[in-house]
Design a protein around this motif. Structure first.
Motif, PDB file in Angstrom:
ATOM      1  N   GLU A  23       4.923 -60.893  46.161  1.00 27.99           N
ATOM      2  CA  GLU A  23       6.328 -60.159  45.827  1.00 27.99           C
ATOM      3  C   GLU A  23       6.256 -58.656  46.312  1.00 27.99           C
ATOM      4  N   LYS A  24       5.531 -58.415  47.026  1.00 29.06           N
ATOM      5  CA  LYS A  24       5.408 -57.049  47.900  1.00 29.06           C
ATOM      6  C   LYS A  24       6.049 -57.213  49.108  1.00 29.06           C
TER       7      LYS A  24
ATOM      8  N   LEU B 233       7.634 -71.610  48.216  1.00 31.89           N
ATOM      9  CA  LEU B 233       7.500 -71.542  47.105  1.00 31.89           C
ATOM     10  C   LEU B 233       7.745 -70.369  46.281  1.00 31.89           C
ATOM     11  N   LYS B 234       7.166 -69.203  46.936  1.00 26.52           N
ATOM     12  CA  LYS B 234       7.246 -67.894  46.507  1.00 26.52           C
ATOM     13  C   LYS B 234       8.523 -67.164  47.056  1.00 26.52           C
TER      14      LYS B 234
ATOM     15  N   PHE C 138       2.713 -72.493  54.584  1.00 24.11           N
ATOM     16  CA  PHE C 138       4.187 -72.206  54.974  1.00 24.11           C
ATOM     17  C   PHE C 138       4.994 -72.746  53.432  1.00 24.11           C
ATOM     18  N   GLU C 139       4.339 -73.835  52.732  1.00 25.20           N
ATOM     19  CA  GLU C 139       4.883 -74.222  51.484  1.00 25.20           C
ATOM     20  C   GLU C 139       4.706 -73.349  50.406  1.00 25.20           C
ATOM     21  N   LEU C 140       3.683 -72.500  50.358  1.00 27.68           N
ATOM     22  CA  LEU C 140       3.268 -71.518  49.511  1.00 27.68           C
ATOM     23  C   LEU C 140       4.315 -70.391  49.503  1.00 27.68           C
TER      24      LEU C 140
ATOM     25  N   ASP D 195      -4.900 -67.321  47.931  1.00 28.56           N
ATOM     26  CA  ASP D 195      -5.311 -66.536  46.657  1.00 28.56           C
ATOM     27  C   ASP D 195      -4.567 -65.277  46.976  1.00 28.56           C
ATOM     28  N   TRP D 196      -4.671 -64.819  48.212  1.00 21.61           N
ATOM     29  CA  TRP D 196      -4.203 -63.323  48.781  1.00 21.61           C
ATOM     30  C   TRP D 196      -2.691 -63.395  48.747  1.00 21.61           C
ATOM     31  N   VAL D 197      -2.216 -64.628  48.989  1.00 17.42           N
ATOM     32  CA  VAL D 197      -0.672 -64.585  49.139  1.00 17.42           C
ATOM     33  C   VAL D 197      -0.367 -64.694  47.618  1.00 17.42           C
TER      34      VAL D 197
END
Length: 513
Positions: free
Chosen positions: A157-158, A270-271, A265-267, A150-152
């Motif tokens: 984007e920051k 993805l970002k 790491f996958e998240l 949730d935090w990520v």
């Protein structure tokens, strides 16, 4: 810049694939090691949990910051005293997060229950955002990861953050969910885990040895509650099957954490920020899995407890490099300062290893000193291939006062060769005194907190229950061991000490006339 610090509680480098472990416990962590720098001789200066993390965040040895145990006076950091300002040192660059916050302009976030678990609220100093996962370290990865994700999602984007995340599944009691299964059920045990080793360890006494894996020192009971509530943690190791449960439970905890690290790491990928994120993987301490006869605990100042993993993947820096130099975990704050081209806090005790990250240039120390005052009172020195340990309170283990191991030839600390190598012991004691003198001068204090622990009755996890433990030793045919422990710890039996004093006084008075 983005920095992700993964603090994987109790993870020993000896149980990670990238450090040579034969079981596939850490495929995702191993990938980070291939992309970055892996440190093979990286030690916490102070063990276990609270002393280690306090030393890391304060940048100071426990002897200087005062927190070396889990209870009593030495369970808290020293007050700054008359020189304290309105903010306090930790808030204005004296702690790692406040340094990154003020010096590097990073938004600092902590996702961990650790400060509440040990009442180490100084740990919060410098974090902009604090998320307490709320179960005192008993939360499993499936409860931590949604908070992290949730935090990520909200901050990916920051490009100005430092995120510190705690995972706890490798800490006893091993509690990977039942539906996770056992990936190692059909794999052989490590080569050291054999009947000969188990027979040797059956002769050991003390907390967290094979006969007393679980000790509730506060209620003075010996219980199999962990094996009942947490089937991956046996209450006693009687057979090779029990030993398998112990080792598999720990390895499953690591593999379960690694799976969740992989999902994170996958998240990040993805970002679109994985390749641009600085990733640091480490731990607060390791885990004794048979070293010194101890299982499922981090209760000594030895290699099993104090050597920890350190893997750093820093975009644009060295890749796939292995560094064998001696380093402390409290060297990290000074290293980050150099990497970011910011002057380090002058109160820190660390030495930068930035040259390793930038050039692969070794810059290790000549020796490192480790302390443990929560389960035992010990100090140790690692230099060359040697590990020297000096015991001040044995935590009811009957450890020798001096222990010396050749870590290269005897990595599991099976053979104490102190008696055969007095010259090496003398060299180690010299290093201990040199370190101690320097730290005492730097501390501007006349009290070594190790001696505070001794003065207050001994280490928190080995204080006040020897009488009850002695009864168990007698009942289980180990009365000889109990008698030796009584000799070492007479203060645990004040009524006997008073009786001897009265007999002596009466004898002396009788000779007056």
């Amino acid at each position: 810049m983005r920095v992700l610090f993964l603090d994987l509680d109790s993870v020993s480098p000896r149980h990670l694939g990238c450090y040579g472990y034969e079981r596939n416990t850490s495929p995702n962590i191993d990938k980070v090691a291939k992309k970055g720098v892996r440190f093979t001789n990286y030690y916490t200066s102070d063990a276990p949990c609270a002393p280690s993390r306090t030393a890391l965040m304060s940048g100071q040895f426990g002897l200087r910051n005062g927190l070396v145990g889990h209870g009593g006076t030495a369970g808290d950091m020293r007050h700054e005293g008359v020189d304290r300002t309105i903010f306090g040192r930790l808030s204005v660059g004296g702690s790692l997060p406040s340094f990154l916050q003020l010096g590097a302009g990073l938004n600092t976030t902590l996702i961990s229950p650790f400060p509440q678990r040990h009442a180490t609220y100084n740990f919060y100093a410098g974090f902009n955002e604090i998320i307490n996962t709320g179960k005192f370290g008993m939360e499993s990865a499936e409860q931590v990861s949604p908070v992290v994700h949730d935090w990520v999602e909200r901050n990916a984007e920051k490009d100005d953050w430092f995120l510190y995340v705690n995972y706890w599944d490798a800490h006893t009691p091993y509690r990977a969910p039942e539906d996770f299964g056992n990936p190692f059920a059909n794999e052989p045990l490590p080569s050291w885990a054999n009947e000969e080793t188990l027979e040797k360890h059956r002769k050991e006494v003390g907390p967290h040895t094979v006969h007393e894996l679980v000790i509730d020192h506060q209620n003075e009971t010996y219980t199999n509650v962990e094996s009942d509530q947490f089937p991956r943690s046996p209450g006693e190791i009687k057979t090779m099957d029990d030993l398998r449960v112990m080792i598999d439970g720990y390895d499953c905890g690591i593999r379960y954490v690694d799976d969740h690290v992989g999902q994170l790491f996958e998240l990040l990928e993805l970002k679109g920020i994985l390749e641009d994120t600085i990733i640091i993987v480490s731990a607060d301490h390791g885990e004794n899995m048979g070293q010194l006869g101890i299982y499922g605990e981090h209760g000594t100042a030895d290699d099993g407890t104090c050597r920890i993993p350190m893997i750093i993947s820093w975009p644009g820096m060295k890749e796939g490099h292995v560094d064998d130099g001696l380093h402390y975990h409290l060297d990290l704050p000074v290293t980050l300062a150099e990497m970011l081209d910011i002057p380090p806090c002058p109160d820190w005790d660390g030495k930068s290893f930035a040259s390793v990250l930038k050039e692969g240039k070794e810059c290790g120390r000549d020796y490192v000193v480790m302390s443990q005052c929560a389960h035992v009172a010990q100090r140790s020195v690692r230099f060359g291939d040697w590990l020297y340990m000096r015991t001040y309170h044995d935590g009811y283990h009957l450890f020798d006062k001096e222990m010396l191991y050749n870590i290269k030839q005897d990595p599991r600390e099976e053979n104490n060769v102190a008696a055969q190598n007095k010259d090496v012991c003398m060299q180690a004691v010299y290093y201990l005194h040199e370190w101690h003198d320097e730290m005492m001068f730097r501390s501007r204090n006349d009290v070594d907190p190790l001696w505070t622990v001794i003065k207050e009755g001994g280490p928190f996890h080995a204080k006040g229950f020897l009488k009850n433990y002695g009864e168990r030793l007698v009942q289980t045919g180990r009365e000889e061991k109990f008698n030796e422990l009584k000799k070492r710890h007479p203060n645990e039996f004040p009524e006997e000490a008073d009786h001897k004093r009265l007999e002596f006084d009466n004898l002396m008075r009788s000779r007056l006339f």
